[in-house]
Enzyme design. Structure first.
Site, PDB file in Angstrom:
ATOM      1  N   HIS A 158      -2.778  71.796  71.903  1.00  7.96           N
ATOM      2  CA  HIS A 158      -3.734  70.791  71.391  1.00  7.96           C
ATOM      3  C   HIS A 158      -3.467  70.471  69.917  1.00  7.96           C
ATOM      4  O   HIS A 158      -4.406  70.250  69.164  1.00  7.96           O
ATOM      5  CB  HIS A 158      -5.173  71.273  71.587  1.00  7.96           C
ATOM      6  CG  HIS A 158      -5.631  71.213  73.023  1.00  7.96           C
ATOM      7  ND1 HIS A 158      -6.149  70.076  73.591  1.00  7.96           N
ATOM      8  CD2 HIS A 158      -5.616  72.148  74.016  1.00  7.96           C
ATOM      9  CE1 HIS A 158      -6.446  70.316  74.864  1.00  7.96           C
ATOM     10  NE2 HIS A 158      -6.129  71.564  75.152  1.00  7.96           N
ATOM     11  N   ASP A 193      -7.582  68.670  67.294  1.00 13.04           N
ATOM     12  CA  ASP A 193      -7.028  68.487  68.639  1.00 13.04           C
ATOM     13  C   ASP A 193      -5.921  67.457  68.552  1.00 13.04           C
ATOM     14  O   ASP A 193      -5.575  66.994  67.459  1.00 13.04           O
ATOM     15  CB  ASP A 193      -8.129  68.081  69.639  1.00 13.04           C
ATOM     16  CG  ASP A 193      -7.873  68.673  71.030  1.00 13.04           C
ATOM     17  OD1 ASP A 193      -6.797  68.400  71.598  1.00 13.04           O
ATOM     18  OD2 ASP A 193      -8.733  69.415  71.528  1.00 13.04           O
ATOM     19  N   GLU A 201      -4.923  75.835  77.182  1.00 17.79           N
ATOM     20  CA  GLU A 201      -4.018  74.817  77.720  1.00 17.79           C
ATOM     21  C   GLU A 201      -2.764  74.629  76.863  1.00 17.79           C
ATOM     22  O   GLU A 201      -2.364  73.500  76.587  1.00 17.79           O
ATOM     23  CB  GLU A 201      -4.769  73.473  77.860  1.00 17.79           C
ATOM     24  CG  GLU A 201      -5.919  73.572  78.825  1.00 17.79           C
ATOM     25  CD  GLU A 201      -6.806  72.322  78.853  1.00 17.79           C
ATOM     26  OE1 GLU A 201      -7.255  71.970  79.937  1.00 17.79           O
ATOM     27  OE2 GLU A 201      -7.051  71.718  77.788  1.00 17.79           O
TER      28      GLU A 201
HETATM   29  C1  ACM Z   1     -11.031  73.621  77.368  1.00 18.22           C
HETATM   30  O1  ACM Z   1     -11.882  72.996  78.020  1.00 18.22           O
HETATM   31  N1  ACM Z   1      -9.788  73.170  77.314  1.00 18.22           N
HETATM   32  C2  ACM Z   1     -11.373  74.828  76.660  1.00 18.22           C
END
Ligand code: ACM
Length: 633
Positions: free
Chosen positions: A278, A203, A354
């Protein structure tokens, strides 16, 4: 023995009714008998199978008994019963079709405990149930722990899971858990018959997996400057020249060891490499894989995104890889080659959540690429990216799974979807014939606060135990065959250590375990609550944190004209709430909550304390009026 049993039953020392077994998740069927098995040093485990997995599971149980410090000497024999008291373990010669691979039968009689299953996984699960039938003192692992007998009530259990995917997700990027801590997390989850660990390995805040062909991923990407304080709010960005000292990663040898450890406990590990978003840690190591190719740093939890609500957001620092650059796919190929070799699991999770498209929209090369490939917008571009990644993943002999954003712009053909933004992504995917794992924020995000925000580590949302228990993974109108199962997700932005990870996971992970393992008709909140309280005792004995927020009142404030009103509720029956609004400690025989009341103006706090049978239970809450006012919607 019979007399002793009757005496103990009369004294109310143990529960006798069929409905009152304390097993979590609730088994398919449980019949009580009035026999009693006394586990002691005369007991032996008799494994009537050559199967090495069955043998190993029996050894694990033997080690558990030994580890509890109870001095029970275990005999491990493969010959027919010789001893008086025997735990007999065997695979069914003719499979019982109802049991499947993970189901089992377990019978406890006066002299014999019998564990039977079609396959080794069933035997493993049977041992977990047997462990729960033992007194909680067996969970004590101290040297000077329990040294008593293991009284097990007679019973006959038949049990098998509702879903094959019963998962917990552990985010090791935001907080780095050591290899031993990951094993400890696995140890706990298997007691509740979880069989999937979704390992969120990468991440913005850290890349945790050694990739030998791209060494900078861990040399650079695994480390960030150390920051304390509120994640995503008040943590300052790295200073010029500041050394990155916080972090860590798993070597490939450690990963193999953890994968093996998990497999020996009936757990598959699904690795997640979160792409294309991410990815700040990846880009810190290889900035050339972004559009701006700027040098980056691994985020120490500083705020770099604006969240506008309704799923819209902006990333103020680029954290998406460049989908228009072939070098990105070459890098992903290298990464997936090594990931596929490390994890025997059939799925590789590619994230997909995201991902901010702003940098793609603003980059001339990306725009040129889209035109050339007749890609209409960045949603389609994301879809193009997902399909390329799927091809790579498939070429390594693996199937792709991703968060529900991978649906946008068209889903790759064989991909499975993990539905997190509610159930709708999962419904859509299942209707298109894709496999789905349900993990909606509304029921399954165990990083959310489970108690009053005045006593929890603050995060932007709440999820009570009760709500977790209301989770139903198969929505109306969806063919259940496409719902592989579900999982609860432990994101670790505000979880800075393992004890707190346990506190956040349990007891909500009991609820998810029951949702995923137990048959739908077994769902019973009151029974679950009773059993949960018994397991509080097991966690206490094991010295493992568990949240008892269920005892605390649920504070609701609202305006009635100019008046600030307060309502107090509890999800736990048989508790009384006492409160004060005069800055005194809320003692029993003070003011008992009966109906909504006004919080008058002034420099004062609401203080509460729950009581049961005259004893304080749960935490004392203290919330200043100004904070209550902020809660009025
Ligand atoms: C997430 O909670 N961004 C998968």
């Amino acid at each position: 023995m019979q007399k002793l049993f009757l005496l103990l039953a009369f004294l109310g020392i143990f529960q006798t009714s069929e409905a009152q077994n304390n097993i979590i998740p609730a088994p398919v069927s449980y019949e009580y008998s009035d026999a009693m098995f006394m586990l002691d040093n005369q007991t032996s485990i008799d494994v009537r199978s050559e199967n090495p997995e069955v043998r190993r599971y029996a050894e694990l149980f033997q080690a558990f008994l030994a580890g509890s410090g109870n001095k029970v000497e275990m005999r491990f024999v493969a010959t027919p019963d010789r001893m008086n008291k025997v735990i007999r373990v065997e695979l069914n010669k003719t499979p019982d079709s109802e049991l499947g691979n993970e189901g089992y039968t377990l019978e406890v009689n006066e002299e014999l405990i019998s564990l039977k299953a079609n396959a080794p996984a069933g035997i493993f699960n049977a041992f977990q149930t047997l462990r729960q039938l033992l007194p909680r003192e067996f969970e004590v692992t101290d040297e000077d722990g329990y040294a008593g007998l293991g009284m097990i009530m007679g019973c006959k259990i038949k049990d098998y899971p509702r879903f094959g995917w019963r998962g917990l997700m552990l985010d090791v990027s935001r907080h780095f858990f050591t290899a031993d801590e990951v094993k400890a997390y696995i140890d706990k989850m298997v007691l509740y018959k979880y069989n999937v660990l979704h390992w969120h390995l990468t991440d913005d805040e850290g890349w945790r997996l050694e990739i030998k062909s791209m060494p900078k991923l861990t040399e650079v990407g695994a480390w960030r400057v150390e920051r304390f304080g509120r994640f995503g709010e008040t943590r300052p960005f790295p200073k010029e020249g500041e050394k990155a000292t916080y972090g860590g990663f798993y070597t490939q040898e450690q990963v193999k060891d953890i994968v093996k450890y998990a497999a020996e406990r009936n757990v598959r590990i699904v690795p997640e490499i979160d792409l294309p978003g991410h990815s700040m840690a990846l880009l810190a190591a290889y900035p050339e894989l972004s559009t701006k190719k700027e040098p980056h740093f691994v985020n120490p939890g500083s705020k770099f995104a604006e969240w506008y609500g309704n799923g819209t957001f902006e990333m103020l620092i680029e954290n998406t890889v460049n989908p228009a650059d072939e070098k990105v796919y070459e890098a992903i190929d290298k990464i997936m080659t090594e990931v596929a070799a490390l994890f025997p699991e059939e799925y590789i999770h590619m994230g997909g959540d995201e991902s901010y498209h702003g940098y793609w929209e603003r980059d001339a090369n990306v725009q040129k690429f889209m035109k050339k490939n007749k890609i209409a917008d960045t949603h389609e571009l994301q879809s193009y990216f997902v399909k390329r990644v799927e091809k790579i993943v498939n070429s390594k002999g693996k199937k792709l799974i991703g968060w529900d954003e991978i649906l946008e712009g068209g889903l790759a053909e064989g991909a499975a979807v993990m539905s997190w933004r509610g159930m709708k992504g999962g419904i859509e995917a299942a209707k298109m014939g894709h496999n789905v794992v349900m993990t909606p924020t509304t029921f399954a995000y165990i990083d959310y606060m489970q108690g009053d925000q005045s006593v929890e580590n603050k995060i932007y949302a709440e999820l009570s135990l009760k709500k977790s228990y209301e989770f139903e993974p198969v929505p109306d109108g969806v063919d259940p065959k496409f719902i592989l199962g579900g999982q609860a997700n432990l994101w670790t932005e505000v979880i800075p250590n393992l004890p707190f990870a346990f506190y956040m996971s349990y007891p909500r992970a009991f609820a998810t375990a029951e949702v995923l393992w137990s048959q739908k008709d077994k769902k019973d909140w009151n029974s679950f609550l009773n059993r949960t309280e018994v397991h509080f005792g097991r966690f206490d004995a094991a010295k493992t944190n568990i949240s008892k927020a269920i005892y605390d009142p649920i504070v609701k404030v609202y305006k009635e004209g100019d008046k600030l009103m307060c309502e107090l509720n509890s999800d736990m029956p048989n508790t009384d709430i006492y409160f004060t609004i005069d800055n005194t400690y809320p003692v029993q025989y003070g003011r008992k909550y009966l109906a909504p009341f006004e919080i008058p103006e002034g420099d004062l706090s609401l203080r509460t304390q729950s009581f049961r049978n005259g004893h304080p239970i749960g935490r004392s809450l203290q919330i200043h009026r100004t904070d209550l006012l902020k809660r009025v919607k």
